[in-house]
Design an enzyme around this catalytic site. Structure first.
Site, PDB file in Angstrom:
ATOM      1  N   LYS A   1       0.911  -0.975   0.110  1.00  0.00           N
ATOM      2  CA  LYS A   1      -0.042   0.376  -0.051  1.00  0.00           C
ATOM      3  C   LYS A   1       1.142   1.266  -0.078  1.00  0.00           C
ATOM      4  CE  LYS A   1      -4.279  -1.838   2.318  1.00  0.00           C
ATOM      5  NZ  LYS A   1      -4.942  -1.729   3.674  1.00  0.00           N
TER       6      LYS A   1
ATOM      7  N   ASP B   1      -9.823   2.725   2.201  1.00  0.00           N
ATOM      8  CA  ASP B   1      -9.868   2.578   3.673  1.00  0.00           C
ATOM      9  C   ASP B   1     -10.330   3.321   5.283  1.00  0.00           C
ATOM     10  OD1 ASP B   1      -8.732  -0.798   3.358  1.00  0.00           O
ATOM     11  OD2 ASP B   1      -6.272   0.611   3.242  1.00  0.00           O
TER      12      ASP B   1
END
Ligand code: ATR
Length: 271
Positions: free
Chosen positions: A69, A105
């Site tokens: 990420k 997220d």
């Protein structure tokens, strides 16, 4: 499922991804919306080569998971403000060769919590100070919650607290903590730490809502303990589902078929 020369390709990159629930959710979403696309899992240790593949064969979008990420960021053409602030990209869109990165997220965490409790002016204790904590804390502050960060390595909590304007403590010093919501973002409860809770059971008494971003076939020890005290629990798959719905919307510009995605997720989880 109909596959032909016009079928578009999407996927998830990470290591490992063998048990990812994302293909089930996204393929269900494409099917439900009648979109001619498929979504596959690609296990790779190289975000750079994965991005090259996206460009070369015209993959339309990626979900990005652990451990890529952060490391994928230098290889993209543009990264939005939110992902920059969080310091992580979990979603990539390929628009005619231009690769854009964003982060969904935080949306997943906020939506999962808002389904059961208001966040404005609500006191929230976040356990952990890693990458997942950054996304959760960003979302909570955007919703005007009051955040306390508690982490095993207190200095790390301190740095994050300073950056985001929160209070902080060590994970072993939670005696004075009170608040309505507790969120676990540590890896305690996962892999080798399965069956373990990050906090003593008695601490949970004072919280109304306990969320764990760790998920699996069974409820985590933390959530089992929380249920015993009558707390409302929010399972990690709720965050997973909401962040996936936001990914679908980022890629397609269409509203995500939430119920179809939830059904596919639950079916895949029990397999
Ligand atoms: P992620 O991107 O999933 O958040 P990470 O950045 O490696 O992963 O962060 C892991 C978090 O879990 C950290 O807050 C870590 O605490 P430290 O900063 O002290 O390392 C926490 N963590 C991992 N193992 C732990 C354990 N056994 N007990 C308590 N906290 C733990």
């Amino acid at each position: 499922m109909h596959i032909d020369a016009a079928t578009k390709l999407y996927g998830i990159i990470g290591k490992p991804v063998g048990h990812s629930l994302s293909p089930a959710m996204h393929n269900a979403a494409f099917q439900h919306k009648g979109i001619n696309a498929v979504y596959l899992a690609f296990e790779t240790g190289s975000p750079e080569k994965a991005v090259e593949a996206v460009r070369t064969i015209g993959i339309k979008g990626l979900s990005v998971t652990v451990p890529h990420k952060e490391s994928i960021m230098p290889f993209l053409d543009e990264i939005d403000k939110t992902a920059k602030r969080i310091g992580a990209v979990n979603t990539v869109r390929n628009s005619n060769g231009v690769l854009s990165g964003t982060n969904t997220d935080w949306i997943g965490a906020v939506k999962a919590l808002k389904a059961v409790i208001d966040l404005e002016n609500t006191e929230v204790t976040v356990l952990g100070a890693g990458g997942s904590a950054r996304a959760v804390i960003f979302g909570l502050l955007k919703e005007k919650a009051k955040v306390h960060i508690a982490n095993r390595t207190k200095e790390k909590a301190g740095r994050l607290a300073e950056e985001f304007g929160c209070s902080f403590s060590g994970l072993d010093d939670l005696s004075g903590i009170n608040g309505a919501i507790l969120v676990n973002t540590t890896s305690v409860g996962m892999g080798e730490l399965r069956g373990i809770s990050p906090v003593p059971k008695q601490l949970l008494k004072q919280f109304s809502v306990v969320m764990d971003i760790v998920y699996g076939k069974e409820k985590t020890r933390l959530l089992q303990d929380a249920e015993e005290f009558g707390c409302i629990i929010v399972e990690g798959i709720e965050m997973l589902l909401h962040q996936a719905a936001a990914q679908f919307e980022f890629w397609t510009g269409k509203k995500a078929p939430f119920d179809a995605m939830r059904k596919a997720l639950i079916q895949a989880q029990v397999k």
